[in-house]
Each structure stands twice: as C-alpha cells, then as structure tokens.
Scaffold this active site. Structure first.
Site, PDB file in Angstrom:
ATOM      1  N   TYR A  23       1.694  10.618  -1.314  1.00 53.05           N
ATOM      2  CA  TYR A  23       0.447  11.102  -1.924  1.00 53.05           C
ATOM      3  C   TYR A  23       0.685  12.349  -2.791  1.00 53.05           C
ATOM      4  CZ  TYR A  23      -1.209   8.308   2.042  1.00 53.05           C
ATOM      5  OH  TYR A  23      -1.401   7.315   2.950  1.00 53.05           O
ATOM      6  N   TYR A 150     -10.944   3.166   5.908  1.00 56.32           N
ATOM      7  CA  TYR A 150      -9.542   3.253   5.495  1.00 56.32           C
ATOM      8  C   TYR A 150      -8.708   2.584   6.585  1.00 56.32           C
ATOM      9  CZ  TYR A 150      -4.849   5.007   4.746  1.00 56.32           C
ATOM     10  OH  TYR A 150      -3.490   5.079   4.570  1.00 56.32           O
ATOM     11  N   ASP A 244      -9.951  -0.914  14.483  1.00 53.02           N
ATOM     12  CA  ASP A 244      -8.805  -0.104  14.074  1.00 53.02           C
ATOM     13  C   ASP A 244      -8.941   1.248  14.768  1.00 53.02           C
ATOM     14  OD1 ASP A 244      -7.060   1.612  12.812  1.00 53.02           O
ATOM     15  OD2 ASP A 244      -7.555   0.985  10.781  1.00 53.02           O
ATOM     16  N   LYS A 274      -0.404   6.202  15.931  1.00 53.96           N
ATOM     17  CA  LYS A 274      -0.596   7.654  15.929  1.00 53.96           C
ATOM     18  C   LYS A 274      -0.143   8.315  17.229  1.00 53.96           C
ATOM     19  CE  LYS A 274      -2.504   7.984  11.763  1.00 53.96           C
ATOM     20  NZ  LYS A 274      -1.747   8.561  10.636  1.00 53.96           N
TER      21      LYS A 274
END
Length: 433
Positions: A23, A150, A244, A274
């Site tokens: 990014y 997202y 998700d 994560k």
C-alpha cells in the site's frame, strides 16, 4: 522521532531500493521506520526510539510481542518438525489445532481447512461455496457482499470488497463483479436485500460479511440483529452464509471469543487468521459446517475440495496457534478487551465535538475517531510517530486496535496521542468541509 535517512542502518540503506512495501507509493513515500526488536506492546527502532504499537501489527499481536509461551512452543516444534506437506500426511500440531478450533466454535463448525493468509482463507471459502453447489448439481457462481466491506487483496476477494470505498477501484471489471448491498440494519435495507435475493438468489453461491465490525472498510459497527436478518434471508433463499472473522475473531470485540457466538448467529463457513498465532507466524483457517463438508464426502475423487496451499497447516505456525489458544484459555483476554473498551470510551470522548470530527466510537479492543474529510495523511502519520506511538490511519479513520494485553498507562499514551492529533488536525483542516 524517526531517524533521518542518513542515519538509517546499513541493511535498510542496502535493501530499500529492492524492498517493495504494501500500500505504498515507493517513489514518494518517506523512509520506513527500521524496527530492530519488539517486546510487549512496544516497537524498538534502530536509533533506540520506542513506539507503543497501537494497531498490534495489523491486528495480529493479541498477546503482545514475544510472549514466552508462544516462543517456547515454536522453538520446541522447530527441533522436531518445522514443516511437512499435508497432502497424504498429517502431523500433531495441525490435528490438535483443528480439533481445538472445532471445539471452540459454536454449532457444527467443525471441519477445518488451513492456509497461510486471511485473504487466501476467504478465497477458499468462496471456492468452497461454489464447489458445494457444483457437487450438489447446481451452478451458482455469484456472491453477495456489503458496502463498507473488505475481504482481502487477492483477485476474487477484491470482487467482494466495497468497489467504491476500498483500494481496489482500479481493478473493477478485471474479475466478474459481484452483488453489493447495504447491510440490512433496518426494515428498509432488509426489504431491499430481500428483493435482491428474490431476483438473483438462484445464482448466488454465498453471502459474505464481516460480523459486527467492518474493519478496513472504515471500522463500521453493526448489531447482532443485522446478522440475524442475514441468516434468515439466506435460509429463505437457500444461500450459504460466510462470516469473515479474520479481524473480529479471538475476543477483539469484547463480546465473545467469536462474533458469531456473541451474536448467536451460526454461519455455514467462517474464516479465521490475524490473532490465530498471536502475530508470530502466518496461518489462517476456513471452517465449514457439517452440511457443507458433507457435499464433498463422496466416492467420486473429483468431488474433493480442489485446493491445497503448499504450506497449509505449517507445523511451526500450528504450534504457535495452539500456544496462542492456550493463552486465550488461561488468561482473560475477553475481560481485557472489555477493560480496553471502557478506557477507550472515556479517553477518546474529548475528541467528540471537535470541528471536523464526525464520530467517536469504541467496541472491545477497537477505538475510532472518524474525521469528516481527508486532511494531510503524511502529516497525521508523522505526528503520531513524534508522539511515540505507531498508528496507521486509513482515509478519515483514526483508530487503535492495541494488543489485548496493553496496560492502562500505555493505552492512555495511545488515546492521548489520538485526541491530541485529532485536535491539531481540527485546527488545521477541520473547517475544510
């Protein structure tokens, strides 16, 4: 303070021209900060500066950096079996972890498929949903997701992210566009969703949603009733429901270990990553209910799930994950998230009412100051570094998701920096609406 470019360590000077960062516009970006070690909630830079990590390395380091229990588990595993393919073979850390996740998750979410990253785990969930229908004799190839959502940076996951608010707008049309709807947060949006499913339901393999909090799409919160509406709609039209939970799983919301259990809504497939390994090694899991798995249980070899990441179920990563689950079981991470929420709510409140501040909100280990419009993103990041914290705002969202083990003093340091920067931003840019 960040180091000047000339004071950077040799390894950064030599590698900077070759290291492509995420990014990041490499031509104009400032030098990345050279981290040489981490401990607890702090990052140590090459010049000795310490920063309180307010985003837990993209939401992974739930137990703090270098937790000895996880480190010891990984070292023990390294001495016996660092990795072996799961194609035709198995090992104890993966088998134990699969069984533990199945026991922790609600209902019959008990068939675990491992991969190396969150984006890939969502890809697998989507692929699993399509093949589920193919194995049952139907061809359903579309997905429905939500504004503000997202789900990752890989090609198909980009197609189920919000096409307007996310970072993937330039890729529109590269892969088939999916259906995007507003979350059914009230009767009106629920009716619009129902109409959409009435028209397209026969072609939809699955609905995919981030339960309770949409993370990278803006840290947007919604309630359990929204998820109950989704579950009911999917049941009416015979569509699979994917949760998700890569961001919200493992106590981040403070409402429960998993958002699905806290909301009392059982998805057909859930994705996890994560905090799964406590931020030590890459690992993700796609977990399916029995009825999904049963569609693949057949004498026909072509009805097997046609997917197999090379490093899936890596033994070192699974050992780290098992140690991470030990800590979630032994130490009160859920209570810590609730304590963090109380402190965030109280200490971020002074930002409410500042010119240009749209909202202040907190849920579990998530604190947000939402600005009304963009200012100078580079200035924001630099000011946080100058105040001794590592925070990485996106768009108009100033947020913190610290390690759940953070102490009161370090959390006050983070909230103080957030409120200070919000106030300074308000003076500079707040009247630019």
């Amino acid at each position: 303070m960040a180091q000047a470019a000339g004071d950077n360590p040799r390894w950064l000077a030599e590698g900077r021209g070759h290291l492509w960062l995420p990014y990041t516009q490499m031509k104009t970006a400032p030098e990345p900060l050279p981290v040489v070690s981490a401990e607890g909630v702090r990052l140590r830079l090459a010049d000795g500066t310490e920063l309180v990590d307010g985003i837990a390395s993209w939401w992974t380091v739930a137990h703090g950096y270098r937790h000895p229990h996880i480190e010891q588990a990984v070292k023990r595993q390294l001495e016996t079996l660092p990795h072996v393919m799961l194609g035709g073979l198995a090992h104890e850390p993966a088998a134990t972890l699969a069984a533990r996740l199945a026991k922790m998750l609600p209902g019959d979410l008990d068939h675990v498929f491992f991969s190396e990253s969150g984006s890939v785990s969502v890809e697998i969930a989507l692929k699993m949903a399509v093949q589920y229908w193919l194995n049952k004799g139907e061809r359903r190839t579309r997905f429905l997701s939500f504004t503000g959502g997202y789900h990752g940076d890989t090609f198909v996951t980009m197609s189920v992210c919000d096409p307007e608010e996310g970072m993937h707008t330039m890729f529109r049309g590269v892969v088939p566009e999916q259906l995007i709807a507003d979350l059914p947060t009230d009767d009106e949006t629920a009716a619009r969703l129902d109409a959409l499913l009435e028209t397209h339901g026969h072609a939809i393999a699955a609905v995919v949603v981030e339960p309770l909090v949409q993370g990278a799409g803006g840290m947007k919160f919604h309630d359990a009733e929204t998820l109950r509406r989704l579950r009911a709609a999917c049941d009416r039209y015979g569509i699979l429901l994917i949760f998700d939970e890569i961001f919200v799983g493992f106590a981040r919301t403070g409402l429960g270990m998993f958002a699905c259990a806290a909301a009392g809504v059982l998805p057909d497939i859930i994705t996890l990553s994560k905090a799964l390994t406590g931020g030590t090694l890459p690992l993700a899991a796609t977990v399916a209910r029995a009825r999904v798995f049963d569609a693949f249980w057949d004498d026909d070899p072509l009805k097997a799930l046609m997917h197999g990441p090379t490093y899936m179920g890596n033994a070192l990563a699974c050992a780290a994950a098992n140690a991470s689950l030990d800590l979630f079981e032994r130490e009160d991470r859920l209570g810590q998230a609730q304590r963090i929420e109380r402190q965030l709510s109280a200490e971020l409140e002074p930002a409410r009412g500042l010119p240009g501040v749209r909202d202040v909100r907190a849920l579990g280990g998530i604190g947000v100051i939402e600005l009304s419009h963009l200012g100078d993103a580079a200035w924001l990041k630099q000011r946080f570094r100058e105040l001794g914290v590592w925070l990485r705002p996106f768009g108009t969202i100033l947020y913190t998701t610290p390690p759940l083990t953070i102490g009161e003093g370090d959390l006050r340091h983070l909230t103080g920096a957030l409120v200070t920067v919000a106030g300074e931003w308000s003076d500079r840019f707040g009247k630019g609406e």
